[in-house]
Scaffold this motif. Structure first.
Motif, PDB file in Angstrom:
ATOM      1  N   ALA A  40      39.721  -5.384  42.593  1.00 38.70           N
ATOM      2  CA  ALA A  40      38.867  -6.375  43.244  1.00 38.70           C
ATOM      3  C   ALA A  40      39.017  -7.710  42.517  1.00 38.70           C
ATOM      4  N   PHE A  41      39.044  -8.791  43.293  1.00 43.20           N
ATOM      5  CA  PHE A  41      39.297 -10.114  42.734  1.00 43.20           C
ATOM      6  C   PHE A  41      38.244 -11.111  43.222  1.00 43.20           C
ATOM      7  N   GLU A  42      37.805 -11.958  42.292  1.00 44.07           N
ATOM      8  CA  GLU A  42      36.937 -13.084  42.619  1.00 44.07           C
ATOM      9  C   GLU A  42      37.532 -14.333  41.985  1.00 44.07           C
ATOM     10  N   TYR A  43      37.215 -15.502  42.596  1.00 38.99           N
ATOM     11  CA  TYR A  43      37.838 -16.741  42.135  1.00 38.99           C
ATOM     12  C   TYR A  43      36.794 -17.820  41.864  1.00 38.99           C
ATOM     13  N   LEU A 102      39.770 -20.008  37.509  1.00 35.21           N
ATOM     14  CA  LEU A 102      39.577 -18.672  36.949  1.00 35.21           C
ATOM     15  C   LEU A 102      39.712 -17.581  38.007  1.00 35.21           C
ATOM     16  N   THR A 103      40.303 -16.464  37.595  1.00 34.98           N
ATOM     17  CA  THR A 103      40.318 -15.241  38.386  1.00 34.98           C
ATOM     18  C   THR A 103      39.542 -14.176  37.629  1.00 34.98           C
ATOM     19  N   TYR A 104      38.579 -13.532  38.314  1.00 32.14           N
ATOM     20  CA  TYR A 104      37.841 -12.408  37.740  1.00 32.14           C
ATOM     21  C   TYR A 104      38.383 -11.138  38.386  1.00 32.14           C
ATOM     22  N   MET A 105      38.886 -10.223  37.560  1.00 28.22           N
ATOM     23  CA  MET A 105      39.541  -9.020  38.069  1.00 28.22           C
ATOM     24  C   MET A 105      38.816  -7.784  37.588  1.00 28.22           C
ATOM     25  N   ASP A 106      38.431  -6.934  38.525  1.00 32.89           N
ATOM     26  CA  ASP A 106      37.788  -5.657  38.227  1.00 32.89           C
ATOM     27  C   ASP A 106      38.523  -4.592  39.012  1.00 32.89           C
ATOM     28  N   SER A 107      39.374  -3.822  38.335  1.00 30.24           N
ATOM     29  CA  SER A 107      40.233  -2.854  38.998  1.00 30.24           C
ATOM     30  C   SER A 107      41.111  -3.578  40.013  1.00 30.24           C
ATOM     31  N   TRP A 149      42.856  -2.257  48.237  1.00 36.43           N
ATOM     32  CA  TRP A 149      44.208  -2.627  47.834  1.00 36.43           C
ATOM     33  C   TRP A 149      44.833  -1.497  47.022  1.00 36.43           C
ATOM     34  N   LEU A 150      46.125  -1.262  47.272  1.00 33.47           N
ATOM     35  CA  LEU A 150      46.898  -0.290  46.511  1.00 33.47           C
ATOM     36  C   LEU A 150      47.787  -1.024  45.513  1.00 33.47           C
ATOM     37  N   GLU A 151      48.497  -0.268  44.694  1.00 33.99           N
ATOM     38  CA  GLU A 151      49.388  -0.912  43.730  1.00 33.99           C
ATOM     39  C   GLU A 151      50.507  -1.649  44.467  1.00 33.99           C
ATOM     40  N   PRO A 152      50.807  -2.874  44.050  1.00 33.19           N
ATOM     41  CA  PRO A 152      51.840  -3.654  44.736  1.00 33.19           C
ATOM     42  C   PRO A 152      53.241  -3.185  44.362  1.00 33.19           C
ATOM     43  N   ILE A 153      54.229  -3.706  45.054  1.00 31.69           N
ATOM     44  CA  ILE A 153      55.641  -3.433  44.779  1.00 31.69           C
ATOM     45  C   ILE A 153      56.234  -4.713  44.197  1.00 31.69           C
ATOM     46  N   THR A 154      56.614  -4.654  42.944  1.00 32.06           N
ATOM     47  CA  THR A 154      57.042  -5.855  42.229  1.00 32.06           C
ATOM     48  C   THR A 154      58.223  -5.531  41.319  1.00 32.06           C
ATOM     49  N   ALA A 155      58.473  -6.433  40.376  1.00 30.43           N
ATOM     50  CA  ALA A 155      59.511  -6.197  39.369  1.00 30.43           C
ATOM     51  C   ALA A 155      59.256  -4.914  38.598  1.00 30.43           C
ATOM     52  N   SER A 156      57.986  -4.514  38.472  1.00 34.74           N
ATOM     53  CA  SER A 156      57.657  -3.268  37.779  1.00 34.74           C
ATOM     54  C   SER A 156      58.189  -2.047  38.504  1.00 34.74           C
ATOM     55  N   ASN A 157      58.510  -2.199  39.780  1.00 33.41           N
ATOM     56  CA  ASN A 157      59.051  -1.102  40.579  1.00 33.41           C
ATOM     57  C   ASN A 157      60.547  -1.252  40.836  1.00 33.41           C
ATOM     58  N   GLY A 158      61.183  -2.226  40.178  1.00 29.20           N
ATOM     59  CA  GLY A 158      62.617  -2.429  40.355  1.00 29.20           C
ATOM     60  C   GLY A 158      62.983  -3.524  41.327  1.00 29.20           C
ATOM     61  N   LEU A 159      62.001  -4.294  41.807  1.00 26.18           N
ATOM     62  CA  LEU A 159      62.284  -5.398  42.723  1.00 26.18           C
ATOM     63  C   LEU A 159      62.765  -6.587  41.891  1.00 26.18           C
ATOM     64  N   PRO A 174      40.475 -11.180  49.462  1.00 27.10           N
ATOM     65  CA  PRO A 174      41.018 -11.659  48.185  1.00 27.10           C
ATOM     66  C   PRO A 174      41.948 -10.646  47.533  1.00 27.10           C
ATOM     67  N   TYR A 175      43.062 -11.147  47.040  1.00 29.58           N
ATOM     68  CA  TYR A 175      43.965 -10.329  46.250  1.00 29.58           C
ATOM     69  C   TYR A 175      44.753 -11.217  45.295  1.00 29.58           C
ATOM     70  N   GLY A 176      44.961 -10.712  44.092  1.00 23.76           N
ATOM     71  CA  GLY A 176      45.869 -11.356  43.162  1.00 23.76           C
ATOM     72  C   GLY A 176      45.231 -12.491  42.388  1.00 23.76           C
TER      73      GLY A 176
END
Length: 551
Positions: free
Chosen positions: A292-295, A285-290, A69-79, A259-261
């Motif tokens: 990678a996501f686990e639920y 719960l969401t476990y986030m490592d960089s 996964w790469l960085e998403p495009i969200t409000a942080s990018n002006g969306l 898995p993402y998010g």
């Protein structure tokens, strides 16, 4: 007559484009990065290198060559508007085209810049949108629900600018040559039509092609929203409304979860455990490592109800969570949870905070009181008078002391003597512990060296625990509702319902950050610091901030 001839409409389009660009605060790229839930996918597009998924709260991006996964495009990018309905990437210009209910956004992946152009505001241009590509234009076509014919807006494919719009029959377009970005990619119709007999890991498709996952109620299903990929490459990506994304090696045939998010976008609690960010919300719960996501979904464990997780307390070898069904500890003997305290033990409707002490002690804060437990299950004592509801909003533990933020001020409780040693009000003044209670809400505290910082609805209180001297710093935006507190360097960070505030003690100055700067939402719920970042939990997802880049 084409409505595109209206000079007024053109002026509005130009003004909106300029305003959309100027709304972006320019920080170093990567300063603000937001992570949406990513489970409700409306559309997808398979490009040469990446797959783009239009989700309710942004665009998530998967590099199918590297399998990451790469960085998403969200409000942080002006969306600045959700949900994302359609997405397409121009391989030549490296622009990502994003369609929302009222706008077309164009994100330059190389420069990291977002532009925005409004869609026509007209009764004829309403209903369901389709996205098409011609030699010169990106086309957003509207299928009106009243059957009045199709209208389309044309945007320059290279300049990313609005050109004209009108009824399809009035536009100079060879419609047979338009490539429509359909939810089901060309060449994958046979897979889509055979979904009832396709296999999926830890789940199955029903006769209607809807997805069912093991461990979920049978009436809980995910409708397929899109299927994209490349038959020649041998892979496909199946997206759903509500159950996320699944990848298929066409040769192997089985769909597996990608898995993402976040498990759910509403963040209620966060902590660090085993070098992973642990995020609690209404679904578990969401476990986030960089990236990678686990639920850990609460719905999968019917014996315990650990949904609506309001607090997490992590130590080197122990993970505690507070949920709807009580307080739970991560089991040391099996994969799952052991219940430590039920809400019946607390005679309370909601647990606000938990903090583990030493020697097996555990303190629990509720809307009625604070309770001191032992890991054996014995209630040691109730801390405040029983006859009076005494809301305790937050508990912190440090070196044998519990710090309690309550509706009636801040209290320090000594674990060794099992008694209160200090009481402070929201102005930073210490008071006799025996004084009668007076309404003076303090919401959360954090230790920074020998100083205790705490939030009120007016700003920040600070108390030097060595000298007993205190002070109060009024926020420039009052009153506000504090929701999260953290410290970095000489700064203290406060989450609120109107954004993120930073107070710098050296200069006694405040700074306010909002969605205009890159937050995914102004409604902050939780803060935590880790490895040079501030992690900001909100009601709509998670934002990671590289705080040293801010000004």
């Amino acid at each position: 007559m084409l409505r595109s001839q209206s000079m007024i409409l053109r002026a509005l389009l130009i003004c909106s484009l300029i305003m959309g660009a100027n709304a972006q605060h320019v920080y170093e790229r990567g300063t603000f990065v937001s992570f949406p839930a990513g489970k409700h996918v409306n559309h997808s597009f398979y490009s040469t290198w990446n797959v783009y998924f239009a989700v309710e709260d942004g665009v998530i991006v998967y590099n199918h060559h590297k399998g990451e996964w790469l960085e998403p495009i969200t409000a942080s990018n002006g969306l600045s508007q959700y949900p994302v309905l359609l997405v397409w990437q121009n391989a030549l210009t490296q622009d990502v085209w994003i369609v929302t209910p009222d706008y077309v956004f164009v994100y330059d992946e190389l420069a990291g810049w977002m532009s925005r152009v409004p869609l026509p505001v007209d009764p004829n241009f309403s209903g369901t949108y389709d996205l098409g590509i011609s030699d010169a234009y990106v086309i957003v076509s509207s299928s009106s629900p009243d059957g009045g014919g199709k209208y389309s807006a044309l945007f320059s494919k290279t300049a990313a600018s609005f050109e004209l719009w009108g009824a399809n029959e009035d536009l100079n377009i060879v419609w047979e040559n338009v490539e429509w970005i359909h939810p089901i990619s060309r060449g994958l119709n046979d897979i889509y039509e055979s979904l009832p007999v396709q296999t999926v890991a830890a789940g199955s498709f029903d006769a209607e092609g809807k997805l069912h996952l093991d461990g979920h109620p049978r009436n809980s299903s995910g409708e397929v929203s899109s299927l994209t990929g490349e038959q020649a490459v041998g892979e496909s990506f199946l997206s759903t409304y509500g159950m996320g994304i699944f990848h298929q090696d066409i040769i192997g045939g089985e769909f597996t979860s990608l898995p993402y998010g976040l498990l759910s976008p509403d963040i209620m609690a966060m902590d660090i455990f085993n070098d992973k960010l642990v995020i609690g919300g209404r679904a578990g719960l969401t476990y986030m490592d960089s990236s990678a996501f686990e639920y850990d979904e609460a719905i999968r464990d019917i014996a315990f109800d650990y949904s609506f997780i309001t607090d997490i307390d992590a130590s080197a070898n122990d993970l505690l969570i507070a949920g709807r069904g009580g307080v739970f500890r991560g089991s040391l003997t099996h994969r799952g949870w052991d219940r430590v305290i039920s809400k019946k033990d607390l005679t309370s409707k909601r647990i606000y905070s938990i903090a583990a002490g030493s020697g097996g002690n555990l303190m629990v804060a509720t809307e009625r009181n604070a309770f001191l437990f032992h890991e054996s299950g014995l209630i040691l004592r109730t801390l405040f008078p029983i006859g009076l509801d005494w809301p305790v909003f937050d508990i912190k533990y440090d070196a044998g002391q519990f710090y309690l933020s309550t509706y009636y001020g801040l209290y320090v409780y000594d674990e060794a003597t099992l008694g209160f040693t200090l009481k402070a009000n929201s102005s930073g003044n210490t008071l006799p512990v025996s004084d009668d209670a007076a309404i003076d809400p303090i919401y959360e505290s954090v230790m920074v060296g020998d100083k205790l910082w705490a939030t009120t609805h007016r700003g920040l209180m600070v108390l030097d625990l060595l000298t007993g001297e205190g002070a109060f710093h009024l926020s420039p935006n009052t009153p506000f509702k504090p929701r999260g507190l953290a410290s970095t360097g000489k700064s203290v960070w406060i989450g609120t319902d109107i954004g993120l505030f930073c107070f710098t003690s050296k200069s006694s100055s405040w700074r306010h950050y909002t969605v205009s700067d890159g937050l995914i939402s102004n409604f902050v719920t939780k803060l935590i610091t880790r490895d040079g970042y501030i992690w900001v939990g909100t009601n709509l997802g998670l934002t990671r901030i590289k705080w040293k880049n801010l000004y």
